[in-house]
Write a protein that holds these residues in place. Sequence first.
Motif, short mmCIF file in Angstrom:
data_model
loop_
_atom_site.label_atom_id
_atom_site.label_comp_id
_atom_site.label_asym_id
_atom_site.label_seq_id
_atom_site.Cartn_x
_atom_site.Cartn_y
_atom_site.Cartn_z
N ALA A 54 32.38 48.24 24.23
CA ALA A 54 32.99 48.43 25.56
C ALA A 54 34.18 47.50 25.79
N SER A 55 34.20 46.36 25.10
CA SER A 55 35.32 45.43 25.32
C SER A 55 36.58 45.88 24.59
N ASP A 77 29.21 51.14 20.16
CA ASP A 77 28.34 51.56 21.25
C ASP A 77 28.85 52.87 21.86
N SER A 78 28.23 53.31 22.94
CA SER A 78 28.61 54.62 23.49
C SER A 78 30.02 54.60 24.06
N SER A 79 30.51 53.41 24.43
CA SER A 79 31.90 53.32 24.91
C SER A 79 32.89 53.57 23.78
#
Lengths: 151, 109
Positions: free
Chosen positions: B23-24, B55-57
């Motif tokens: 996400a970052s 991840d999902s991001s």
Amino acid sequence: MTDLPAANAPQHLKLSINSYLKDTVLVAMAVRGVCAMTSLSQTDINRFELCVVEVVNNAIEHAYCGEGGHQVEVDVFYTPDRSLEVVVSDFGTPMVPQGKTELQPLDPLNPDTWTASGRGLPIVERLMDKTRYQSSNGRNSFHMIRTLAQP
Amino acid sequence: MAFNNRQEAGKTVVGIEDARLDASLSVPFRDYMFDLIANGQNDLVIDLSMVDFMDSSGLGAIVAVFKQLNGEGSVQLAAPQKAVHDLFYLTCMDQIFKIHGSVSEALSS
């Protein structure tokens, strides 16, 4: 005299990070370390890490609207040969109760089903044995439990 | 810069120089890819060999890139590590994307 915990009491690791997405990796690495003590396979360890990251990200992005400077607590309870439980807590806006969320079926022929978001918590629901969310006195906690195989 | 790109065999090979596409990093990655598409680079190979966690991001960013092409180009994935490949499997995204064992395999497909 030192008090000893009961033989079947879980071992407890308490972590706290600032609500920056780049700090999620700190929790991820710590949880991987605990997972390495368990009977989980490498694939399951990877999946456990994924779940923890998704829930911590969710707390940062939704409870705190992506804003840094807030506290995210992570409690890890390890009961050898029984379970590994991680509780992610925030003190921001609670989630709206929606019940269990499932991964939406994907149709390779229909691009409308290829959504770019909304998979985080459904992945967690899929991979964990139990999940629970509770909000009380300003503290919101997402519990996820993975049963461990007994030797 | 966490990303790079080069032209090879008529395609744009995008390298990710970070071990975690999470996400970052997902928004900078998506923006980087959108800029390439805006510059007419529509046949994309994403080299995932350096990425050991997604991840999902991160997954969502790749899906967004695919949709940004709107059918006028391609996104192929190359050399995903085990955990990354597992994410595509878990979400059935392996049915949408062509996943190759290496960049050279993607370029020759």
